[in-house]
Design a protein around this motif. Structure first.
Motif, mmCIF file in Angstrom:
data_model
loop_
_atom_site.group_PDB
_atom_site.id
_atom_site.type_symbol
_atom_site.label_atom_id
_atom_site.label_comp_id
_atom_site.label_asym_id
_atom_site.label_seq_id
_atom_site.Cartn_x
_atom_site.Cartn_y
_atom_site.Cartn_z
ATOM 1 N N CYS A 3 -53.958 -37.269 -10.850
ATOM 2 C CA CYS A 3 -53.906 -37.783 -9.621
ATOM 3 C C CYS A 3 -54.290 -39.581 -9.598
ATOM 4 O O CYS A 3 -54.802 -39.755 -10.266
ATOM 5 N N THR A 4 -54.242 -40.038 -7.897
ATOM 6 C CA THR A 4 -54.315 -41.079 -8.173
ATOM 7 C C THR A 4 -55.672 -41.262 -6.736
ATOM 8 O O THR A 4 -55.244 -41.366 -5.343
ATOM 9 N N PHE A 5 -56.566 -42.348 -6.988
ATOM 10 C CA PHE A 5 -57.193 -43.008 -6.665
ATOM 11 C C PHE A 5 -57.490 -44.274 -6.338
ATOM 12 O O PHE A 5 -57.171 -45.168 -7.026
ATOM 13 N N GLU A 17 -56.473 -43.350 -12.260
ATOM 14 C CA GLU A 17 -55.152 -42.784 -11.986
ATOM 15 C C GLU A 17 -55.711 -41.104 -13.358
ATOM 16 O O GLU A 17 -56.259 -41.555 -14.333
ATOM 17 N N GLU A 254 -62.581 -34.965 -5.979
ATOM 18 C CA GLU A 254 -61.783 -33.382 -5.404
ATOM 19 C C GLU A 254 -60.861 -34.114 -6.967
ATOM 20 O O GLU A 254 -59.628 -32.777 -7.722
ATOM 21 N N GLY A 255 -60.859 -35.104 -7.985
ATOM 22 C CA GLY A 255 -60.177 -34.686 -8.964
ATOM 23 C C GLY A 255 -60.908 -34.065 -10.071
ATOM 24 O O GLY A 255 -60.376 -34.691 -11.449
#
Length: 734
Positions: A3-5, A17, A254-255
């Motif tokens: 995931c990337t934020f 990441e 969410e991650g």
């Protein structure tokens, strides 16, 4: 799953990441901000330890390749951490430790590695963000995110997350960390001094000095921060932290991995056991508290635990040592807090605002440049001041720096075991020692008058006795040790440790806390400064958020204590007898820049002779013609200065040039061999040239075929024109 934020807030763009690298850790992130890249990991052991404490280890590590560098020194790899790495690790630890649930005793390792660096990056703030993200996204049972912000100040305006240039050009460095609900940690330092401009009508009488009548006079002044200004800056930081931490939690959720089920050890003591201890051992604990008011060691408490374990009821009930310790600790805690909140007094009999008795002795060490023995209650610091020359500065390299930097003011803090009655070996400084020394340095440095200071300064604080606030004793003793060594300071600096006890709507702020109150209280913060304001502050908040009103009350009470301590210090400063005879001396003067070459001499010969003869160090500025002479003896320094001035006035060694009789044999020493001949040192310390054609009747390829450096030979002077002396051999060598 990778995931990337992406985040953009508080003047900073950040990309996080997860799920891409270090996937065997409980949590791992790659944080990017500009060219800066940090890898943060969080790992937890499967089994808790038996002892009742959180074994959290934080390591911040800088990799040299992050800045395109190879480590300096003999070993070409990263070795022990530098001070900045250690202090950053400590800052992250203090910010994250309060997040773990009570009774959580699983070993946790958080590692932050700097992989790529941007010169303008605030590495401490980014490292904390990365560590917090790794912990929040992991399956370790921590469900809050922490954010850190830095506040600078320039031209009277506060700056949120300033660049490094803005920070160094400003007057304030305030770092605050916390969650969206509460503050956790505060560190603050004033930066440098300011030049206060004064109109000539105020500063100078034009009739006395008409040359200064049209000039503005600049006077150095300490960059303190007023209490109300500090509260304003902290409120600004708190709003930014709430915004950032809230956004982190909302976006990263969410991650995040599901939190692991763990065993939390019960921290509450058994109610019936507590009642038993209170009823039958209450008076013993009261007496133990009096002992704890004199020492940080809990020998009396341990003795009570042993006594309870050996009585008949304990054996009948089969109480464990752990349960008895918890009960005794709870009774002790209740008594300490009740005494403070209900009776307004403390275990050692003091009032809430009362500072322990202070005694001060200066220059008690006859061979030390400056020394101070500062004693406050049962805390005692012996602080020494040593002055050195430029080559004594501490060299260090910052990962964001382009060249080597030099630390000209050093504060080193040592905490041996005997200071608290423990039989432990003395080893290298740990994180606590580095942290306390850094705090004292930040407090004292703004008071140095660097316009008048030419020496490198090292303060060393030896803690000889400790029962709370030894870092603040270091500040007080250090300020007086500087005075005792005749170091130019703009003002005295004092420090005091404050505490807080709260129960429901009631609270009490404590002045000059001891170890007992630090352990059983709700907040520990240390404030240092002058009579005008604060130069350094360090705060760890145990109870969560702190209201602005309570913060103002604590700071005002700290100011009252600081002024009390400063008054005692000022009286002591008046009685200081400076050890003039052993103080190093420095003289700075100017000569014609063109004469610097004469001071240096041929191949540095003249300046080397000056250094050896007068036992001084000499710094020369070729551009400005400035000469700085430093030495351990005033008489020697003055003699060296007179000698240098004489050379400059006489055009080098011209005035003392010996006259040689032409064609008279004299002995000389071969000083240097060159392709075209040999330089021969003659009586009087001057050199002559023996050309290669005069060495042999025949032709030779190099003077070294027949002569050796250091060899004594007999020559005759054929001509002498000032410094230029032409030689021949008295007898040919072949």
């Amino acid at each position: 799953m990778a995931c990337t934020f992406e985040f953009e807030m508080n003047n900073r763009k950040i990309t996080i990441e997860t799920g891409k690298v270090a996937r065997q850790a409980n949590g791992a992130v790659m944080l990017r901000s500009g060219k800066t890249v940090l890898l943060a990991t969080a790992v937890m052991d499967d089994k808790p330890i038996e002892e009742h404490f959180l074994p959290l280890t934080v390591q911040y590590i800088e990799k040299s390749y992050a800045a395109g560098k190879i480590p300096g020194g003999y070993v070409k790899r990263e070795t022990k951490p530098g001070d900045f790495e250690t202090l950053t690790s400590r800052l992250i630890d203090r910010s994250l430790r309060p997040l773990f649930p009570k009774g959580f005793y699983y070993p946790v390792q958080i590692t932050v590695m700097l992989l790529s660096v941007d010169e303008e990056a605030d590495l401490q703030a980014l490292a904390l963000d990365a560590a917090s993200a790794a912990l929040f996204l992991s399956d370790i049972p921590v469900d809050k995110a922490v954010a850190g912000v830095r506040i600078g100040r320039k031209e009277g305006q506060f700056i949120l997350n300033p660049t490094l240039d803005e920070l160094e050009e400003g007057t304030l460095d305030l770092f605050v960390s916390g969650t969206k609900e509460e503050l956790l940690m505060i560190e603050m330092r004033a930066i440098g001094t300011v030049e206060v401009e004064i109109e000539p009508s105020v500063a100078v009488d034009p009739m006395i000095d008409p040359m200064l009548a049209d000039e503005i006079i600049q006077i150095p002044h300490v960059n303190e921060l007023k209490e109300e200004e500090l509260v304003e800056a902290i409120e600004m930081a708190q709003k930014a932290i709430a915004l950032a931490a809230g956004e982190y939690e909302k976006t990263l959720a969410e991650g995040a991995r599901p939190k692991r089920e763990v065993e939390l050890k019960e921290e509450k003591a058994d109610a019936s056991l507590v009642a038993y201890v209170e009823e039958f051992y209450g008076e013993d604990i009261d007496r133990a508290l009096a002992g704890l008011a004199k020492s940080e060691r809990g020998n009396e408490i341990r003795a009570i635990v042993e006594q309870i374990l050996n009585d008949d009821i304990a054996k009948e009930q089969a109480w464990s040592e752990e349960a008895v310790k918890a009960a005794v600790g709870e009774v002790k805690r209740r008594k300490v807090r009740s005494m403070i909140l209900d009776e307004g007094r403390r275990a050692d009999g003091r009032g809430l605002k009362e500072v322990r008795p202070i005694s001060i002795e200066t220059n008690l060490l006859p061979s030390v440049h400056g020394s101070c023995l500062f004693t406050r209650g049962e805390t005692q610091a012996l602080v020494t001041c040593t002055l050195g020359s430029r080559q004594d500065a501490q060299m260090f390299e910052r990962i964001t720096g382009k060249s080597t930097s030099y630390e000209e003011f050093m504060v080193h803090y040592n905490f041996p075991g005997f200071s608290v009655g423990e039989a432990s070996r003395i080893g290298p400084p740990g994180r606590r020692e580095l942290g306390h020394g850094n705090l004292a340095k930040r407090a004292l440095e703004p008071a140095l008058d660097k316009t008048q200071l030419d020496a490198i300064v090292r303060l060393v604080s030896e803690i000889l006795e400790s029962n709370g606030s030894s870092s603040m004793a270091t500040v007080c003793g250090g300020s007086l040790a500087l005075k005792a060594a005749n170091v130019p300071v703009l003002t005295l600096i004092a420090g005091v440790a404050m505490g807080l006890v709260t129960e429901g709507d009631r609270h009490a702020v404590l002045t000059d806390i001891m170890g007992l109150e630090d352990h059983d209280g709700d907040m520990d913060f240390k404030v240092a400064g002058s009579s005008e304001g604060i130069t350094a502050l360090q705060m760890d908040i145990k109870l969560g958020g702190i209201s602005p009103d309570l913060l103002k009350e604590a700071l005002e009470q700290a100011k009252e204590a600081r002024l009390h301590i400063l008054k005692i210090m000022e009286e002591s400063a008046k009685a200081i007898e400076v050890n003039e005879s052993i103080l190093p001396s420095t003289e700075v003067f100017h000569i014609d820049p063109h004469k610097i070459v004469d001071i240096i001499g041929q191949a540095g010969k003249t300046i080397k002779e000056i250094i050896e003869k007068f036992e001084v160090s000499v710094d020369l500025d070729r551009k400005e013609g400035q000469v700085k002479v430093t030495g351990p003896n005033k008489v020697q320094v003055k003699a060296a200065c007179d000698h240098i001035r004489k050379i400059a006035e006489g055009g080098g060694a011209k005035r003392e040039m010996p006259k040689f009789e032409i064609d008279k044999p004299i002995k000389g020493r071969v000083k240097k061999l060159v392709d075209f001949g040999a330089f021969v040192e003659l009586p009087g310390g001057v050199d002559g040239l023996l050309h290669i054609s005069k060495i042999s009747r025949g032709r030779i390829a190099h003077p070294g075929d027949l002569l050796h450096e250091g060899e004594e030979i007999e020559v005759v002077v054929k001509s002498q024109q000032g410094h230029k002396i032409s030689l021949e051999l008295a007898k040919p060598l072949d």
